[in-house]
Design a protein around this motif. Structure first.
Motif: not given
Lengths: 100, 187
Positions: B33-47
């Motif tokens: 779950a923590l990995a999913v949270s980090f990946v979501a934030v990482g994609v937001q940073v890409l945005f």
């Protein structure tokens, strides 16, 4: 996509992480809470960079935050190993010597 | 418009998966779950147009969560995917603190009159970051480097089962050293 929206999401992630860092008993779970808080800082810093001052120096701050997160993980795992070796436990409640 | 919806959806995923870390019944699931949270934030940073930082966050955190899952198995000494768990203390205080913190931050975010954007992003964001790191901001990385080396040393010292005091005694004068496996050249 606005600065306020990004910062609100970041604040929510930070609060969840704060809850975990305060409430969890297992050292590794406390570290997860801290990680979430730094995750929120990454998002907030990225949003501030994009919406307020998109110069190259702002990104360097993000690199510093990511480096800080790495160091926190490394030291946290080392402390967890030490605690497990010394006390045969991974609970924060068993390492309250300094609170007395 | 589509980007806005995706950005907010990723934010919701990041918050919910972050909350799931402390709700799910196993440490393995908490790690994922923590990995999913980090990946979501990482994609937001890409945005937010920071390709390098976004990719670094995603790659680093996926690897870090893999290491964390190993630690879970090491410390919990059980099948980490099956064992229910609820190990919290001061739950009400923690919930109240978290909610108050969010309200305070949200109020600040909504009340503050944020300034207009100054300047415009460079055409090549990653290139500009590289030039900043190799130029005017080099001191920052030069300071971080010894801190990282110190962390490696401190981590090894903390986690090592035996230190020099175990080998050479409290005054470090014991010879030969007390090693479980003596050296191969008669020392």
């Amino acid at each position: 996509m606005t600065l306020e929206a990004a910062l609100l999401i970041s604040a929510a992630i930070f609060s969840v992480g704060l809850y975990g860092a305060i409430s969890q008993q297992v050292v590794v779970m406390v570290m997860m809470g801290l990680e979430l808080m730094i995750n929120a800082v990454i998002l907030a810093a990225a949003a501030c960079w994009w919406f307020l001052a998109p110069g190259p120096t702002g990104q360097v701050l993000l690199m510093v935050v990511i480096a800080a997160m790495t160091l926190e993980m490394a030291m946290g795992f080392a402390v967890a190993v030490l605690l497990h070796r010394a006390r045969q436990t991974d609970m924060t409640d068993m390492a309250t010597d300094l609170s007395r | 418009m589509l980007v806005d919806i995706a950005f907010v959806a990723l934010g919701v995923v990041a918050v919910l998966s972050g909350a799931a870390v402390f709700v799910v019944d196993s440490m393995a699931r908490a790690t994922y779950a923590l990995a999913v949270s980090f990946v979501a934030v990482g994609v937001q940073v890409l945005f937010l147009q920071q390709s390098y930082v976004g990719v670094v966050v995603i790659l680093m955190m996926v690897m870090e969560m893999a290491v964390m899952a190993v630690y879970m198995v090491m410390f919990m000494g059980m099948n980490p995917a099956l064992m229910p768990m609820s190990m919290v203390h001061s739950n009400r205080t923690a919930v109240a603190t978290a909610v108050l913190t969010f309200l305070l931050l949200a109020a600040g975010i909504l009340v503050v009159d944020w300034p207009a954007r100054r300047g415009s992003p460079p055409p090549e964001v990653t290139e500009a970051l590289g030039e900043a790191l190799m130029g005017p901001q080099m001191l920052v990385m030069a300071v971080i480097s010894p801190v990282m080396v110190a962390t490696i040393v401190a981590g090894v010292v903390l986690a090592a089962p035996r230190t020099r005091y175990d080998r050479f005694g409290d005054d470090l004068r014991q010879r030969p050293p007390d090693d479980p496996q003596p050296g191969g050249v008669g020392r």
